[in-house]
Design an enzyme around this catalytic site. Structure first.
Site, PDB file in Angstrom:
ATOM      1  N   ASP A 352       5.751   1.509  -1.293  1.00  9.40           N
ATOM      2  CA  ASP A 352       4.404   1.866  -1.713  1.00  9.40           C
ATOM      3  C   ASP A 352       4.456   3.041  -2.679  1.00  9.40           C
ATOM      4  O   ASP A 352       5.192   4.016  -2.457  1.00  9.40           O
ATOM      5  CB  ASP A 352       3.587   2.230  -0.467  1.00  9.40           C
ATOM      6  CG  ASP A 352       2.181   2.669  -0.795  1.00  9.40           C
ATOM      7  OD1 ASP A 352       1.425   1.847  -1.345  1.00  9.40           O
ATOM      8  OD2 ASP A 352       1.844   3.832  -0.504  1.00  9.40           O
ATOM      9  N   GLU A 388       6.612  -0.589  -5.913  1.00  9.12           N
ATOM     10  CA  GLU A 388       5.276  -0.614  -6.496  1.00  9.12           C
ATOM     11  C   GLU A 388       5.323   0.438  -7.603  1.00  9.12           C
ATOM     12  O   GLU A 388       5.290   1.636  -7.317  1.00  9.12           O
ATOM     13  CB  GLU A 388       4.209  -0.263  -5.460  1.00  9.12           C
ATOM     14  CG  GLU A 388       2.794  -0.333  -6.023  1.00  9.12           C
ATOM     15  CD  GLU A 388       1.733   0.065  -4.999  1.00  9.12           C
ATOM     16  OE1 GLU A 388       0.671  -0.577  -4.968  1.00  9.12           O
ATOM     17  OE2 GLU A 388       1.953   1.038  -4.240  1.00  9.12           O
TER      18      GLU A 388
END
Length: 692
Positions: A352, A388
């Site tokens: 993330d 990401e």
């Protein structure tokens, strides 16, 4: 908190392994803090409510506090109190009144029961975070548990080791995927064991999915502001324990339920990928609670403003940013990753806000400490690594910017494909690049086509059904006046907002779902399917289900319309074709593949055609001469696309063709079509042909 006097001895122990590690004689404790003055180990009874001993760690070696307690055994509950300066303006927030979670704890018992006692300052003081709280937090904190990590019988478990070019990710949530599934025993729904249940494994395998990507399963607390609204943190992007499974997903086997799940998925030939959040923690900014890192060594664990260390750099948008430039913090992250691979047998990670991990004081760096550490690591370099590639800090958008060995979520793919199937002008050139692996981004430094993780939908945003059913988000249930979530969704409802009984609208929506899934699963790169999109799951227009631990976010399995099974069957066909045909799962940019773009008139797509903004009906001839002699393997195919709302005659190349798949009719397969003449393409459709 009640206290009980017990006599325990403590010895010097070792500094070499951080965390709590048992052996036959006792337990060794080691905690990093470069700026602490003293560390106390607090032991608790089995209830976690009574402190039975408080021992000062006797040794300090290489910035690590350590001690060995003879006679302790696995199962012992503990926490830390760390003494030092309370000078927020210098980045130090030590407060020994706060019981702290060991960053290396293998298991946490209980939860964060939110209270003013969690905060290192007096909440209603005019001095705000410069004030000092003297209230004790032990009664409202989870406790760490000593774990014997080697006691589990893996029964010969091995990773499936799916080649990248054959990988298909399936993004899902442990509770959301299992809570309403009637095939799972009720006591296992919402648990790790439920996710590993035979019904789940058989279903995922039946789809042809190779790799399950789970939303965060590291221990995380619910946000206090959500609890105040009667809501909960559903997604889990708020980590407190990087080594500890989230106990909210425990079933009958507790912590071992996670390993049971992994073993069951592996037995089904399915990889387990964890979505991990090493970019920030649950402690927030200067006004946030003191739960662990902030009270252990705030200045080391977090990035602070260089000329005012009271405040935190907030490149994550969550209040703090983990300081992976510090070697011990970097070690914590890599130790955690290795732990999940070696001890818990996971097969890879999706990071993330991954740009954060590549940040150094001067900004993002492909050769930053984290990337270099992972690249040379003999364990981590061999598992799947997906970034990401963005954060909200300066220079945070890094799609295509990660180093070799990494794959990346490609939001350019998502946005372009959504725009293309809305028939947005001038999208054809970018669509062509995205469909064939985004070589403009990834054909460099030996990176492969699989480096582009292609997706149409993910947990954050509309589901596929809602993408074609809503023009606007509908997040009222989140309690933020529909102001949360993205407003630019590139969605379209085709004439009615939300559910409708209009058969014409329904038909278009169903065809568009097939167009999106066909594009995704025929594209080069690594496809990621959002769980439930294969049968048209809806969140009723909510595009930000982070706080919806409810039927809004849970996958519904019963009372589905006939179109759901039709779409699921179509998705299975697509995945089967992708898995079988090398033309569809490209591994190498240098494989001899020839790609020729053609226009609806039957000729080559020339620069003037690409420059025509409205000329979005295009086709691609794809061939590989080295596949010509292989039985059952295509050496040539033609894919044609028509995003217009009306029919378009498309002149096929000379020769006989077999129509293998069309989104106009999900049941049609292997129909003979004559080349050299116009084939009438239905509006908003895709067709795939191979030579007869």
């Amino acid at each position: 908190m009640d206290a009980q006097v017990n006599t325990y001895s403590i010895e010097a122990g070792s500094w070499h392994r951080l965390g709590a590690h048992p052996d036959k004689d006792g337990v060794n404790f080691a905690l990093f803090s470069a700026h602490a003055e003293r560390v106390e180990l607090c032991l608790f009874d089995d209830s976690g409510k009574i402190e039975i001993a408080r021992l000062t760690l006797p040794e300090y070696t290489n910035e690590i506090w350590h001690g060995f307690v003879p006679g302790l055994k696995p199962g012992q509950l503990y926490g830390y109190r760390v003494h030092g300066a309370f000078r927020p303006e210098d980045g130090h927030r030590f407060n020994a009144n706060k019981l702290l979670v060991d960053p290396y704890a293998r298991e946490l018992v209980g939860d964060v029961a939110w209270s003013k006692d969690h905060f290192g300052y007096i909440m209603d003081s005019e001095e705000k975070d410069l004030s000092f709280s003297e209230t004790d937090s032990a009664a409202v904190m989870p406790k760490c548990r000593v774990v014997d990590t080697g006691s589990y019988d893996w029964k010969g478990d091995r990773s499936p080791i799916i080649p990248w070019s054959k990988t298909i990710f399936y993004e899902t949530h442990v509770k959301g995927f299992t809570k309403l599934n009637p095939a799972i025993p009720e006591n296992l729904r919402g648990t790790f064991e439920g996710m590993g249940h035979k019904a789940v494994v058989d279903y995922i395998r039946s789809m042809g999915i190779t790799s399950v990507e789970l939303l965060p399963i590291h221990f995380f607390p619910d946000d206090s502001m959500l609890i105040d609204k009667g809501l909960h943190n559903f997604w889990g992007y708020n980590t407190l324990g990087f080594f500890s499974p989230a106990n909210r997903y425990y079933g009958p086997n507790g912590r071992d339920g996670f390993r049971d799940m992994v073993r069951a998925l592996h037995d089904g030939g399915i990889e387990v990928i964890l979505d991990v959040v090493y970019n920030h923690t649950a402690e927030g900014n200067e006004m946030g609670p003191t739960l662990s890192f902030k009270g252990i060594d705030n200045f080391s664990y977090y990035r602070t403003i260089p000329d005012n260390h009271r405040y935190y750099i907030n490149d994550t948008g969550t209040g703090n940013t983990v300081n992976t430039s510090h070697p011990r913090v970097l070690q914590m992250v890599t130790d955690s990753l290795r732990y999940w691979v070696e001890e818990m047998h996971v097969d890879g990670f999706r990071f993330d806000l991954g740009t954060i991990l590549g940040r150094e004081p001067e900004g993002f760096d492909q050769r930053g400490g984290f990337f270099d550490a992972v690249t040379q690591d003999p364990v981590l370099s061999k598992v799947k690594l997906v970034g990401e590639p963005w954060d909200i800090g300066p220079g945070g958008y890094q799609v295509g910017g990660f180093p070799p060995g990494w794959a990346e979520w490609n939001d350019k793919y998502r946005d372009t494909v959504r725009d293309y199937w809305k028939d947005t002008d001038n999208t054809a050139p970018d669509f062509a690049a995205r469909f064939f692996g985004s070589g403009d981004l990834y054909d460099q430094r030996g990176r492969r086509p699989w480096a582009s993780v292609n997706f149409i939908c993910a947990h954050d945003g509309f589901t596929l059904n809602d993408l074609v059913s809503y023009n606007e988000k509908h997040n009222e249930a989140n309690g933020e006046d529909n102001k949360d979530g993205h407003s630019d969704n590139r969605s379209y409802n085709y004439g009615a907002e939300g559910p409708t009984e209009d058969e014409t609208i329904i038909a278009v929506r169903e065809r568009q779902k097939r167009n999106f899934l066909a594009t995704l699963l025929l594209s080069h790169g690594t496809p990621m399917v959002l769980a439930g999109d294969e049968f048209g799951r809806s969140q009723m227009g909510n595009n930000n289900g982070y706080c919806q631990d409810s039927e809004i976010s849970w996958v519904h399995w019963e009372d589905l319309p006939p179109s759901a099974e039709e779409l699921r069957d179509f998705t299975r066909r697509l995945i089967a074709l992708r898995n079988a045909q090398p033309l569809l799962h490209r591994d190498n940019w240098r494989d001899g593949m020839v790609i020729e773009w053609v226009n609806a008139g039957g000729g080559p797509q020339l620069p003037e055609h690409w420059a025509d903004g409205g000329g979005t009906t295009i086709g691609a001839l794809v061939s590989r001469a080295d596949l010509e002699e292989q039985d059952g393997i295509w050496s040539k195919m033609l894919v044609i696309f028509n995003p217009h709302d009306g029919p378009v005659p498309f002149v096929l190349p000379e020769g006989g063709w077999r129509l293998m798949l069309t989104t106009d009719d999900p049941t049609l397969e292997d129909e003979a079509v004559e080349g050299g003449q116009a084939y009438e393409m239905t509006g908003r459709s895709l067709c795939l042909f191979i030579p007869a």
